[in-house]
Scaffold this motif. Structure first.
Motif, PDB file in Angstrom:
ATOM      1  N   PHE A 285      -4.106  -1.534  -8.582  1.00 17.13           N
ATOM      2  CA  PHE A 285      -4.045  -2.259  -7.313  1.00 17.13           C
ATOM      3  C   PHE A 285      -5.179  -3.270  -7.252  1.00 17.13           C
ATOM      4  O   PHE A 285      -6.327  -2.936  -7.538  1.00 17.13           O
ATOM      5  CB  PHE A 285      -4.160  -1.256  -6.154  1.00 17.13           C
ATOM      6  CG  PHE A 285      -3.548  -1.741  -4.873  1.00 17.13           C
ATOM      7  CD1 PHE A 285      -2.308  -1.301  -4.466  1.00 17.13           C
ATOM      8  CD2 PHE A 285      -4.218  -2.656  -4.082  1.00 17.13           C
ATOM      9  CE1 PHE A 285      -1.738  -1.752  -3.289  1.00 17.13           C
ATOM     10  CE2 PHE A 285      -3.651  -3.115  -2.906  1.00 17.13           C
ATOM     11  CZ  PHE A 285      -2.413  -2.660  -2.512  1.00 17.13           C
TER      12      PHE A 285
ATOM     13  N   ARG B 198       0.808  -1.217   0.000  1.00 12.76           N
ATOM     14  CA  ARG B 198       0.000   0.000   0.000  1.00 12.76           C
ATOM     15  C   ARG B 198       0.838   1.263   0.000  1.00 12.76           C
ATOM     16  O   ARG B 198       0.309   2.360  -0.187  1.00 12.76           O
ATOM     17  CB  ARG B 198      -0.958  -0.025   1.188  1.00 12.76           C
ATOM     18  CG  ARG B 198      -2.174  -0.892   0.922  1.00 12.76           C
ATOM     19  CD  ARG B 198      -2.908  -1.249   2.187  1.00 12.76           C
ATOM     20  NE  ARG B 198      -4.147  -1.979   1.942  1.00 12.76           N
ATOM     21  CZ  ARG B 198      -4.220  -3.244   1.527  1.00 12.76           C
ATOM     22  NH1 ARG B 198      -3.111  -3.910   1.303  1.00 12.76           N
ATOM     23  NH2 ARG B 198      -5.385  -3.818   1.327  1.00 12.76           N
TER      24      ARG B 198
ATOM     25  N   PHE C 148      -7.037  -6.268  -4.785  1.00 15.54           N
ATOM     26  CA  PHE C 148      -7.128  -6.658  -3.375  1.00 15.54           C
ATOM     27  C   PHE C 148      -7.437  -8.146  -3.226  1.00 15.54           C
ATOM     28  O   PHE C 148      -7.747  -8.837  -4.183  1.00 15.54           O
ATOM     29  CB  PHE C 148      -8.210  -5.836  -2.676  1.00 15.54           C
ATOM     30  CG  PHE C 148      -7.894  -4.374  -2.628  1.00 15.54           C
ATOM     31  CD1 PHE C 148      -7.329  -3.821  -1.501  1.00 15.54           C
ATOM     32  CD2 PHE C 148      -8.134  -3.565  -3.722  1.00 15.54           C
ATOM     33  CE1 PHE C 148      -7.027  -2.476  -1.457  1.00 15.54           C
ATOM     34  CE2 PHE C 148      -7.827  -2.214  -3.682  1.00 15.54           C
ATOM     35  CZ  PHE C 148      -7.281  -1.676  -2.549  1.00 15.54           C
TER      36      PHE C 148
ATOM     37  N   ARG D 145     -14.056 -13.169 -11.326  1.00 12.27           N
ATOM     38  CA  ARG D 145     -14.201 -11.862 -10.689  1.00 12.27           C
ATOM     39  C   ARG D 145     -12.847 -11.220 -10.447  1.00 12.27           C
ATOM     40  O   ARG D 145     -12.678 -10.035 -10.630  1.00 12.27           O
ATOM     41  CB  ARG D 145     -14.918 -12.024  -9.363  1.00 12.27           C
ATOM     42  CG  ARG D 145     -16.379 -11.792  -9.515  1.00 12.27           C
ATOM     43  CD  ARG D 145     -17.007 -11.853  -8.184  1.00 12.27           C
ATOM     44  NE  ARG D 145     -17.806 -13.043  -8.136  1.00 12.27           N
ATOM     45  CZ  ARG D 145     -18.539 -13.380  -7.095  1.00 12.27           C
ATOM     46  NH1 ARG D 145     -18.521 -12.635  -6.027  1.00 12.27           N
ATOM     47  NH2 ARG D 145     -19.259 -14.451  -7.130  1.00 12.27           N
TER      48      ARG D 145
ATOM     49  N   ASN E  23      -9.983  -9.726  -1.553  1.00 12.97           N
ATOM     50  CA  ASN E  23     -11.350 -10.214  -1.628  1.00 12.97           C
ATOM     51  C   ASN E  23     -12.019  -9.723  -2.907  1.00 12.97           C
ATOM     52  O   ASN E  23     -12.279  -8.544  -3.062  1.00 12.97           O
ATOM     53  CB  ASN E  23     -12.110  -9.700  -0.404  1.00 12.97           C
ATOM     54  CG  ASN E  23     -13.487 -10.267  -0.324  1.00 12.97           C
ATOM     55  OD1 ASN E  23     -13.943 -10.923  -1.263  1.00 12.97           O
ATOM     56  ND2 ASN E  23     -14.166 -10.017   0.767  1.00 12.97           N
TER      57      ASN E  23
ATOM     58  N   GLU F   9     -14.934  -9.887  -3.805  1.00 11.41           N
ATOM     59  CA  GLU F   9     -16.300  -9.386  -3.644  1.00 11.41           C
ATOM     60  C   GLU F   9     -16.330  -7.931  -3.226  1.00 11.41           C
ATOM     61  O   GLU F   9     -17.301  -7.235  -3.494  1.00 11.41           O
ATOM     62  CB  GLU F   9     -17.022 -10.205  -2.570  1.00 11.41           C
ATOM     63  CG  GLU F   9     -17.089 -11.654  -2.901  1.00 11.41           C
ATOM     64  CD  GLU F   9     -18.409 -12.248  -2.491  1.00 11.41           C
ATOM     65  OE1 GLU F   9     -18.887 -11.881  -1.418  1.00 11.41           O
ATOM     66  OE2 GLU F   9     -18.945 -13.056  -3.265  1.00 11.41           O
ATOM     67  N   ALA F  10     -15.285  -7.502  -2.540  1.00 10.83           N
ATOM     68  CA  ALA F  10     -15.370  -6.185  -1.904  1.00 10.83           C
ATOM     69  C   ALA F  10     -14.677  -5.096  -2.700  1.00 10.83           C
ATOM     70  O   ALA F  10     -14.253  -4.110  -2.151  1.00 10.83           O
ATOM     71  CB  ALA F  10     -14.788  -6.255  -0.497  1.00 10.83           C
ATOM     72  N   GLN F  11     -14.512  -5.263  -4.023  1.00  7.57           N
ATOM     73  CA  GLN F  11     -13.899  -4.156  -4.748  1.00  7.57           C
ATOM     74  C   GLN F  11     -14.735  -3.677  -5.919  1.00  7.57           C
ATOM     75  O   GLN F  11     -14.259  -2.906  -6.731  1.00  7.57           O
ATOM     76  CB  GLN F  11     -12.472  -4.492  -5.181  1.00  7.57           C
ATOM     77  CG  GLN F  11     -12.270  -5.922  -5.604  1.00  7.57           C
ATOM     78  CD  GLN F  11     -10.805  -6.276  -5.768  1.00  7.57           C
ATOM     79  OE1 GLN F  11     -10.028  -5.479  -6.248  1.00  7.57           O
ATOM     80  NE2 GLN F  11     -10.431  -7.471  -5.386  1.00  7.57           N
ATOM     81  N   PHE F  12     -15.984  -4.121  -5.998  1.00  2.78           N
ATOM     82  CA  PHE F  12     -16.795  -3.717  -7.139  1.00  2.78           C
ATOM     83  C   PHE F  12     -17.860  -2.701  -6.772  1.00  2.78           C
ATOM     84  O   PHE F  12     -18.449  -2.765  -5.713  1.00  2.78           O
ATOM     85  CB  PHE F  12     -17.459  -4.939  -7.768  1.00  2.78           C
ATOM     86  CG  PHE F  12     -16.465  -5.889  -8.343  1.00  2.78           C
ATOM     87  CD1 PHE F  12     -15.418  -5.418  -9.105  1.00  2.78           C
ATOM     88  CD2 PHE F  12     -16.567  -7.241  -8.127  1.00  2.78           C
ATOM     89  CE1 PHE F  12     -14.491  -6.284  -9.644  1.00  2.78           C
ATOM     90  CE2 PHE F  12     -15.643  -8.119  -8.655  1.00  2.78           C
ATOM     91  CZ  PHE F  12     -14.606  -7.644  -9.415  1.00  2.78           C
TER      92      PHE F  12
ATOM     93  N   ALA G  96      -9.942  -4.074 -14.384  1.00  2.37           N
ATOM     94  CA  ALA G  96     -10.339  -2.730 -13.962  1.00  2.37           C
ATOM     95  C   ALA G  96      -9.127  -1.934 -13.513  1.00  2.37           C
ATOM     96  O   ALA G  96      -9.020  -0.740 -13.773  1.00  2.37           O
ATOM     97  CB  ALA G  96     -11.368  -2.820 -12.835  1.00  2.37           C
TER      98      ALA G  96
END
Lengths: 378, 542
Positions: free
Chosen positions: B86, B47, B88, B147, B90, B92-95, B154
């Protein structure tokens, strides 16, 4: 009739508070905004309590009824009431608002005003998927919030299923209210964790980059003023029966809101990837809407307009039906009919092209088609 | 391309620095593998390259980070998003959006990129990651691997020069993980993209890495970095092939099975003797503790299990393997009653329990689901265990719970909030929560997902301990090396049926797909692990 309009209070308090917060508008007064939001949400919760305690479970039908005539021509009334099922939802919704405001207390550091305003308004007034594309560009963050909320739904459902199984294998069963805790706590905490991860991912993708400008004071004031005019005009028309002044004020308010939003929208540097050109299908859809509206709004001779207004309370009865109006309302179905027709011609063409194996491909194409159709209106 | 000069970082309120005096230099167009135990500061280091540390995280940073001529600390993450993609952990938690194409366009739309340019970029990334057939799909209908590929696409939409990934495969099954890693290797080779990747599954990527950066963990804060072959011999924990190569002094250190075979062939030709003696027999006389009898399960129209019969005896550790969707998880769920069989019977401790409630079965069978987080909700680790006891109406024996925590090696975490713990520790707490009733059987679904080598090793010790005390264990895993280390018996599934069942050496040795690295190096010897191999070589030499 009730002495005090509790229901109106429960609905309008958050919306008025949201508007106020939006008008107060700067992030440097974050503490004030938070306090205001908490106070409003608590008050919103408190005014729902009389609904709960005063509700007479033995009595069928709507209670706490408030009814005022609004637009005579459309037989439109300002008409509120709760029944035995929805009284729970009113309570739950108000309570959730308090929870979310508290949950967001520390987490939301930037765009505080917009966040709370968006939440208070959205929670009560807006919940439709199609609205994402219709949210004015000036409220771009709000549109993003809505789309995130919608993408969160399927994930959350999956999560809930996993949690239910995981708790079942620990010997958990639901006997009373307390037993829901092991199901909702992991869901809530997991949701907050995911929200933080998402915030980080959005930062890494430069989300805030185009969004670092202040709302000019003039725009903020005229926005709040416009909303106030709208509300005042509406009250005038509703409560003091002003047939000209009320609508005039409302038109003025709506006009100024639209102008401000349009001008603000032009300041948001943003492009759209999808282009949705106006096509014959859109013309037909619009025509269908106009026909249906005309049939309902204008008193055509020979039409039974009573059939538009169906009224299930206090006793259930069969609604009237007028064939012509029914057909006119069918105009609203035109877009669906068009989509169906497109799908059928396409799959027929595909089947003719390449025989049996094309069925899968045809389904895929039509799914794509249906999807791009629903993205209209931008 | 990326340089760290004497970088130290401490999170706000933390006593220990997460990074201390890190020096690094990663040249352009290289693929760098970042390794280290959980909590060693891998995520923090990554990061720093796009300014999320310190802009998003808070905390105190000293030293100087440079990425492609920019200083992320000064440039802010918003500007760095153009230069550093970048990805991550998970997926599921970046869209933000719910359709593939819209998700790819999201960042570009926000940056007000003209539509023409946007269309070119999106076509480009769709092709780069083989996503073109999925472009109109909804994200929730995609598999985890797909995903994660969308997330990479992206991240690449801005055409960044650097791609940084934080354990992108830790939430994925091995096939999806393989897809994602292959895509990365291709991006690096074809486009010359600089890739910095934190990854536990070293054996998959180590042969493609130009260099390795190893963080040594808490306290010391030492950083080892350099070309792959120079750093690997110095690591404590490494893939079996590397470990064997080091133990036998193979030079240059082999990174792929192909390179290793040169040495193993030479070695094998000098060895005489037949296969090593078969491993000691496991109990077969005892009555089965768990049994499925001709079980059929169907989801809607899809058959998930087709006439499966399986018996597991006390003191047996069974590894259940097979492709995604072959019915492994369904089999476990059927055993505890979460899935009701269409026909057939489930037996537990000599009793037919078909149709009994999940709660009553789970008092005697512990089941650890894939996502242990779904279990955890109490304030402390100890409470998690006590709540299970209370659920089952058992006496609240705090000593018993505390003893189990000690056995799990997390006694010092008893009063901590479970969700604040590391992945491995959280899994231990969840394991404690399902095993506190002292069940005679334990079922584990993908217990090694996201674990580092050290955590896997201690999990193996724990499972063996329970087995030796007479518990029946079934674990569903894709992790070939882990199964080779712990299992007494391997069951292979395909399309809802059991297609092979036998000792690991027999089942895993004969199938190239499920063979561990050591079995591939020494076929027909029945060796599966480094330990087997060393023991075998020693006995042959004497």
């Amino acid at each position: 009739m009730q002495s005090f309009p509790w229901l109106s209070a429960a609905i309008w308090l958050p919306i008025v508070a949201g508007t106020l917060i939006l008008a107060s508008g700067r992030d440097r007064s974050a503490a004030l905004v938070r306090t205001l939001a908490l106070a409003a949400s608590l008050l919103g919760f408190l005014v729902t309590l009389p609904l709960y305690f005063g509700f007479d479970a033995a009595q069928p039908g709507l209670q706490f009824v408030e009814k005022l005539p609004w637009i005579e021509r459309l037989n439109a009334h300002y008409y509120l009431g709760v029944d035995g099922i929805s009284v729970w939802f009113v309570l739950l919704s108000a309570f959730m608002t308090v929870l979310v405001v508290i949950a967001g207390w520390e987490v939301i550091e930037q765009k505080v005003a917009q966040y709370y305003a968006a939440f208070l308004v959205l929670n009560y007034a807006v919940a439709v998927r199609a609205l994402v594309g219709l949210i004015p560009r000036a409220f771009h963050p709000v549109a993003v919030v809505v789309s995130i909320a919608l993408t969160f739904v399927p994930t959350t459902l999956r999560q809930f299923q996993a949690i239910r199984e995981a708790q079942a294998i620990r010997g958990h069963h639901v006997r009373g209210l307390r037993d829901w805790l092991p199901l909702f706590l992991p869901l809530l905490v997991g949701g907050l964790e995911r929200a933080l991860q998402l915030a980080e991912a959005m930062t890494a993708r430069g989300f805030a980059s185009a969004d670092r400008q202040t709302l000019p004071a003039a725009a903020r004031l005229s926005l709040a003023g416009g909303l106030a005019l709208l509300l005042a005009g509406w009250l005038l028309q509703l409560a003091w029966r002003q047939p000209i002044l009320g609508p005039a004020l409302m038109a003025l308010g709506a006009g100024s809101v639209v102008v401000v939003l349009w001008r603000l929208g032009r300041r948001v540097p943003r492009t759209t990837y999808r282009r949705h050109p106006w096509q014959i299908a859109d013309t037909l859809g619009a025509l269908g809407g106009v026909v249906a509206a005309a049939a309902c709004a204008v008193a055509w001779p020979g039409l039974d307009r009573a059939s538009i207004f169906y009224y299930p309370y206090p006793t259930l009865s069969l609604p009237d039906f007028d064939v012509v109006i029914g057909l006119a309302l069918g105009g609203l179905l035109l877009p669906a009919a068009l989509a169906l027709w497109q799908r059928m011609t396409r799959s027929a063409a595909n089947a003719a092209d390449s025989g049996a194996p094309a069925v899968g491909a045809a389904v895929e194409v039509s799914a794509q088609e249906a999807w791009s159709g629903s993205g209209g209106g931008r | 391309m990326i340089t760290f000069e004497d970088v130290s970082f401490t999170y706000a309120g933390a006593a220990q620095p997460a990074l201390s005096h890190v020096h690094l230099a990663l040249p352009e167009a290289t693929l760098t593998l970042l390794v280290g135990p959980s909590g060693a500061g891998k995520s923090t280091l990554l990061r720093c390259t796009n300014g999320l540390v310190p802009h998003f995280s808070g905390g105190t940073l000293s030293g100087r980070v440079m990425v492609g001529g920019q200083e992320p600390v000064l440039a802010t993450p918003q500007v760095m998003s153009r230069h550093v993609g970048f990805v991550f952990q998970n997926p599921e938690a970046q869209f933000v959006m719910n359709v593939v194409e819209d998700e790819l366009a999201f960042a570009l739309e926000n940056a007000a990129m003209p539509r023409q340019e946007m269309r070119i970029r999106i076509e480009e990334v769709l092709d780069l990651l083989d996503l073109a057939p999925l472009r109109a799909r909804r994200l929730e209908t995609l598999s985890g691997g797909e995903r994660q590929r969308v997330a990479i696409a992206a991240a690449l939409a801005f055409r960044p020069a650097v791609l940084v990934l934080d354990e992108p495969t830790s939430q994925l099954d091995p096939q999806s993980a393989e897809d994602v890693l292959n895509a990365l290797v291709r991006l690096n080779a074809d486009l010359g993209l600089t890739v910095l990747l934190a990854e536990h599954r070293m054996e998959r990527v180590v042969q493609y890495a130009d260099q390795v950066v190893a963080l040594s963990g808490r306290g010391g804060g030492g950083v080892l970095s350099g070309p792959t072959r120079e750093v690997l011999p110095q690591l404590d924990l490494a893939p079996p092939l590397i470990e064997l190569g080091r133990a036998l002094g193979w030079q240059p250190l082999p990174l792929t099975t192909k390179e290793g075979m040169r040495f193993s062939r030479a070695l094998a030709s000098r060895l005489s003797g037949d296969r090593a003696a078969a491993p000691p027999d496991r109990p077969t006389g005892a009555a089965p503790r768990l049994a499925l009898r001709a079980v059929h399960v169907r989801y809607a129209d899809q058959p998930a299990l087709r006439g499966v019969s399986l018996e597991v005896r006390p003191g047996e550790l069974v590894a259940l393997m097979g492709r995604n969707g072959s019915g492994k998880t369904t089999l476990l769920k059927t055993l505890v009653g979460l899935v009701k069989p269409h026909s057939g019977q489930v037996w537990l401790e000599g009793r037919n329990v078909t149709g009994e409630s999940v709660a009553s079965i789970c008092q005697r069978v512990g089941y650890l689901p894939q996502d242990p987080d779904a279990l955890l909700f109490a304030d402390t680790a100890l409470d998690e265990l006590r709540i299970t006891l209370r659920n089952h109406g058992l006496s609240d024996a705090s000593e018993r719970a505390a003893a189990l925590l000690a056995r799990l090696g997390i006694a010092d975490r008893a009063d901590r909030y479970p969700r604040d713990l590391s992945v491995g520790e959280r899994q231990r707490v969840a394991l404690g929560a399902v095993a506190v009733t002292h069940p005679g059987a334990l079922l584990l679904d993908e217990p090694t997902r996201g674990l580092d080598y050290a955590a896997k090793r201690s999990l193996a010790g724990l499972l063996r301990g329970w087995r030796d005390e007479g518990a029946a264990l079934v674990l569903v895993t894709h992790d070939v090396e882990f199964a080779a280390t712990v299992a007494d018996r391997v069951v292979l599934m395909s399309q809802g049926e059991i297609i092979a069942d036998g000792p690991p050496a027999e089942v895993m040795g004969s199938s190239p797909l499920f063979a561990p690295q050591i079995a591939r190096l020494f076929p027909d010897r029945g060796w599966l692990t480094v330990e087997d191999c060393r023991r075998g070589l020693a006995s042959l030499a004497s």
